[in-house]
Design an enzyme around this catalytic site. Sequence first.
Site, short mmCIF file in Angstrom:
data_model
loop_
_atom_site.label_atom_id
_atom_site.label_comp_id
_atom_site.label_asym_id
_atom_site.label_seq_id
_atom_site.Cartn_x
_atom_site.Cartn_y
_atom_site.Cartn_z
N TYR A 47 29.26 12.25 9.20
CA TYR A 47 30.38 11.74 9.99
C TYR A 47 30.30 10.20 10.07
O TYR A 47 29.20 9.65 10.22
CB TYR A 47 30.33 12.36 11.39
CG TYR A 47 31.41 11.86 12.29
CD1 TYR A 47 32.74 12.20 12.07
CD2 TYR A 47 31.12 11.00 13.33
CE1 TYR A 47 33.75 11.71 12.88
CE2 TYR A 47 32.12 10.51 14.15
CZ TYR A 47 33.43 10.87 13.92
OH TYR A 47 34.42 10.37 14.71
N LYS A 90 36.11 19.30 19.00
CA LYS A 90 36.60 20.07 17.86
C LYS A 90 36.65 21.56 18.19
O LYS A 90 37.37 21.95 19.08
CB LYS A 90 35.72 19.76 16.64
CG LYS A 90 35.44 18.25 16.44
CD LYS A 90 36.67 17.46 16.02
CE LYS A 90 36.45 15.95 16.06
NZ LYS A 90 35.31 15.45 15.30
N ARG A 140 28.03 11.48 37.72
CA ARG A 140 27.37 10.92 36.53
C ARG A 140 26.04 11.61 36.28
O ARG A 140 25.57 11.70 35.15
CB ARG A 140 27.20 9.40 36.66
CG ARG A 140 26.43 8.75 35.51
CD ARG A 140 26.72 7.26 35.37
NE ARG A 140 26.58 6.53 36.61
CZ ARG A 140 25.42 6.09 37.13
NH1 ARG A 140 24.29 6.31 36.49
NH2 ARG A 140 25.40 5.43 38.27
N ASP A 154 23.85 18.11 13.75
CA ASP A 154 25.26 18.12 14.15
C ASP A 154 25.84 19.46 13.69
O ASP A 154 25.99 19.71 12.50
CB ASP A 154 25.97 16.94 13.48
CG ASP A 154 27.44 16.81 13.88
OD1 ASP A 154 28.01 17.81 14.35
OD2 ASP A 154 28.00 15.71 13.69
C1 LIG Z 1 34.46 14.32 15.36
C2 LIG Z 1 33.06 14.41 14.93
C3 LIG Z 1 32.05 13.69 15.59
C4 LIG Z 1 32.35 12.72 16.70
O1 LIG Z 1 32.75 13.36 17.87
P1 LIG Z 1 33.71 12.70 18.98
O2 LIG Z 1 33.92 13.82 19.95
O3 LIG Z 1 34.96 12.27 18.28
O4 LIG Z 1 32.98 11.54 19.55
C5 LIG Z 1 30.77 13.89 15.18
N1 LIG Z 1 30.45 14.73 14.16
C6 LIG Z 1 31.38 15.41 13.50
C7 LIG Z 1 30.97 16.31 12.39
C8 LIG Z 1 32.72 15.28 13.85
O5 LIG Z 1 33.65 15.97 13.18
#
Ligand SMILES: *Cc1c(COP(=O)(O)O)cnc(C)c1O
Length: 395
Positions: free
Chosen positions: A107, A204, A54, A179
């Site tokens: 998001y 992603k 952790r 992000d």
């Molecule tokens: C999928 C996504 C998230 C969230 O990520 P997780 O791995 O599903 O928690 C955040 N921002 C964007 C732009 C995303 O496409």
Amino acid sequence: MPGSSTVTVHADREVLPDRAVAPPIYQTAAFSAPDGDTFARAAVEPRGQDFYTRFGNPNHARVAAVVAELEGTEVAMVTASGMAALTTAVLALVSAGDHVIGQRSTYGGTASLLLNLLPRFGVSTTLVDQTDPEAFTRALTPRTRLILVETPSNPLLQITDLRAVSELARAHDILTMADNTFATPLNQRPADLGIDVVWHSATKYLNGHSDVSAGVLAGPAGLLDRVWETGLLTGAVLGPFDAWLLLRGMRTLPLRVPRHNENGQALAEALAAHPAVRRVHYPGLASHPQHKLATHQMSGFGGVLGIEFTDGFEAADAFLGRLRYARRSASLGGVESLAVHPASMWRGMLDEEQIAAAVPPGLVRLAAGTEDTADLVADVVAAADAVGGAVGDTA
Ligand SMILES: *Cc1c(COP(=O)(O)O)cnc(C)c1O
């Protein structure tokens, strides 16, 4: 400086050198120490790899080494999901009484954090139209502590002027987080434009194979030390095997992203010219209202596009049903094309008014995979022909 393809293959080599060509998986919850002093030191080493998983694990450290190099930041860290990265960082960086600025197009999980979670803990939030840099200035209050941006945004592919936001924030001693999931560090490096902390849903593009949920954060050591400490409490730790898979995926990121870019552009152009389509949202199209800004801060435009069908909800749903390659799924960024109709997917999550405020009813988010460009273009054109096509066509 080595290029990105060299970085993704070699940047983690010094993390824990041994003779294995493929990194070993440290599938262990804890580590032992030879003596008490070493153990006490290992316990407080931010993002360390010798105490307890952790707190850190060699497989995390390898991913972090590559991400930091790709994003051009001092350090990086990994979490169990993109949302874990965001929530942990925000909880680390703001306190009750603070104010946070976010975007209107963002998001869904980020929107929910801003609208529902933070206010419960006494943190006020303002969501702005990110296509207008002045909107961030107008939203400033003396208590503003953090600005959260996402560009291109999900699912409308709106662009935020990263340089303008980071300059505004610096002038007021405010932290910024971006992000970078949609762009990837291959297409955009927010830290180069002055953003403090960059984060990703590594689920992603970074992983790229739709088989891992993971998140990453990249930024200066001082800030990420605080995030790591809060992460010990949120406990959203990535499993060692998932970190190993993520590293394996990232090895080929610089090979995959150019193909995603190429496919995104080709699909956007083919659909923008289609009579069934009202508008395509894709920053690589000259018709995108922020195309010029996008070309300034991005070196490629990614694989995700928003397709708005003239005939609305029904046409968007029918289009998805007719695609041969892109399957109906909420994710994106993998080698396989995926598509989603947000107005339909959100019916169980949001009320009609909230959906109408967030997306046009006929919007499809298409995430181009790495398939052959000609196959994907032929498939989407055939599906669009069918939905916008001749009356009575049941092909
Ligand atoms: C999928 C996504 C998230 C969230 O990520 P997780 O791995 O599903 O928690 C955040 N921002 C964007 C732009 C995303 O496409």
